[in-house]
Design an enzyme around this catalytic site. Structure first.
Site, PDB file in Angstrom:
ATOM      1  N   ASP A 176      -6.312  -5.794   5.599  1.00 42.79           N
ATOM      2  CA  ASP A 176      -5.388  -4.778   6.097  1.00 42.79           C
ATOM      3  C   ASP A 176      -6.119  -3.441   6.198  1.00 42.79           C
ATOM      4  OD1 ASP A 176      -3.193  -3.322   6.788  1.00 42.79           O
ATOM      5  OD2 ASP A 176      -1.992  -3.842   5.028  1.00 42.79           O
ATOM      6  N   ASP A 180      -3.278  -4.134  12.772  1.00 40.83           N
ATOM      7  CA  ASP A 180      -4.229  -3.731  11.734  1.00 40.83           C
ATOM      8  C   ASP A 180      -4.290  -4.669  10.540  1.00 40.83           C
ATOM      9  OD1 ASP A 180      -1.725  -3.105  10.743  1.00 40.83           O
ATOM     10  OD2 ASP A 180      -2.457  -1.387   9.625  1.00 40.83           O
ATOM     11  N   GLU A 181      -3.718  -5.849  10.651  1.00 43.28           N
ATOM     12  CA  GLU A 181      -3.823  -6.775   9.529  1.00 43.28           C
ATOM     13  C   GLU A 181      -3.825  -8.214  10.000  1.00 43.28           C
ATOM     14  OE1 GLU A 181      -0.068  -7.541   7.221  1.00 43.28           O
ATOM     15  OE2 GLU A 181       0.475  -5.628   8.129  1.00 43.28           O
TER      16      GLU A 181
HETATM   17 MG   LIG Z   1      -2.541  -1.369   7.380  1.00 40.49          MG
END
Ligand SMILES: [Mg+2]
Length: 388
Positions: A9, A103-104
């Site tokens: 993340d 983003d993960e």
């Molecule tokens: Mg994040």
């Protein structure tokens, strides 16, 4: 064998990208939001969070809490570009990669240790690459299940790594507030709190029928998660069904030496990618497209799964002889490895020592290629043909 699942993340992703685009924002409270009266906060820097600002909060409220925050309208093209580059890096470490948002993502690292070392070393290598190549911090949670890996990456922030060792999951989760459990949202949390269930450990201890009565089917899932149990797969693991390379020639050809040379190159590239992803193949396939565009394929089941260039090439050579039935020029040659498995090959080998030496040679060659590029290492048999 327990699975090894990574949850990766990026830390304060939108804000970090804004700071790469405009370094004057470093150290300042930053809020990413369109900034209109009815908009919400898409992201807030740690400096803004100190004032109570968080994502999904109405922008008007964020402005009251932290009027000095710099407001960025958001640059989604830039976020998408960094996101793609992030997943490109992750893809190098396992074929089983499941992006969960910009983003993960989850990565199944089971069986991938041969090239990148034990899980902690691989996680550290990923962190270093993401920092050096993108300028971003990533936090990594590692566990035998997706849900625990996700909680672990959250606990590891900022820029940390947390490995919940097999058997330790429940103990790690027990003291955490119930809202840290994915799936416990703003509706479920107060319901559980009213019943005195404040920590993940409280939910784990609840009689199973009661969890079901209180929360329905979700109750069973949440209680399993609270106990650190989650069998859901990282998607992509099953999707890696074959690895193939092909080449369309500049000039159509019938030259057997040229075709053999091309096949060797393709088989070596396939072998490299198998080893890169810790996979072995038990079926090989050669594909030929003639100048008249007719397509011929031929496949073979190997006596045991392999990732070795020499074995792949030998199988491909036999297939090429079978598939070449016409005296028509060829425009395309392809080689693929199918029936991929992550397990180590079973069964006794006749020449165990020789095979081990060959495996070591491949590992050494692959390390150099990882570092300096694929073409820096070539097998002598290929070079010979190059200079002939
Ligand atoms: Mg994040």
């Amino acid at each position: 064998m327990p699975r090894i699942v990574f949850h990766l993340d990026l830390d304060t992703f939108f804000v970090s990208v804004e700071r790469l685009l405009d370094p004057s924002l470093v150290g300042k409270p930053v809020v990413v939001s369109p900034g209109t009266a009815r908009s919400v906060v898409a992201a807030a820097s740690y400096e803004a969070r100190v004032f109570g600002v968080h994502s999904a909060m109405p922008f008007a409220k964020a402005q009251r809490l932290c009027p000095q925050a710099v407001v960025c309208p958001g640059n989604f093209a830039a976020y998408a570009g960094y996101s793609r580059a992030f997943f490109d890096i992750l893809d190098d470490y396992s074929p089983a990669l499941e992006p969960a948002s910009l983003d993960e993502g989850y990565l199944d690292y089971t069986g991938c240790h041969r090239l990148f070392g034990p899980p902690l070393a691989a996680a550290a290598a990923i962190q270093t690459r993401v920092k050096e190549e993108l300028g971003l911090d990533v936090s990594v949670g590692i566990s035998a299940s997706k849900v625990v890996a996700k909680i672990a990456s959250d606990l590891a922030k900022p820029a940390g790594i947390l490995y919940a060792l097999p058997g330790q999951e429940a103990a790690l989760l027990a003291p955490l507030p119930i809202r840290r459990l994915p799936g416990v949202g703003p509706k479920t949390e107060p319901r559980l709190m009213r019943l005195g269930i404040r920590t993940i450990g409280d939910l784990a201890k609840l009689p199973r029928e009661l969890a079901g009565q209180l929360l329905g089917t979700a109750g069973y899932w949440l209680q399993d998660a609270a106990q650190g149990r989650d069998d859901s797969m990282v998607s992509g693991r099953e999707q890696a069904k074959s690895i193939s390379h092909e080449e369309t020639f500049m000039i159509d050809t019938t030259d057997p030496a040229f075709l053999r040379h091309a096949l060797h190159r393709l088989a070596c590239e396939v072998g490299y990618r198998l080893r890169k992803h810790g996979l072995k193949s038990s079926t090989t396939c050669v594909k030929v497209r003639y100048a008249d565009f007719s397509l011929h394929t031929c496949s073979q089941t190997l006596t045991q799964p392999t990732d070795l260039d020499r074995v792949l090439f030998a199988s491909g050579t036999a297939l090429l002889q079978k598939v070449l039935t016409r005296r028509v020029r060829i425009r395309l040659l392809g080689f693929s490895a199918r029936n991929l498995t992550a397990e180590k090959a079973q069964g006794l080998l006749l020449d165990l020592e020789g095979k081990e030496r060959l495996e070591n040679l491949h590992t050494a060659a692959d390390r150099i290629r990882q570092r300096y590029g694929y073409d820096t290492v070539r097998w002598a048999s290929l070079l010979r043909q190059d200079t002939e």
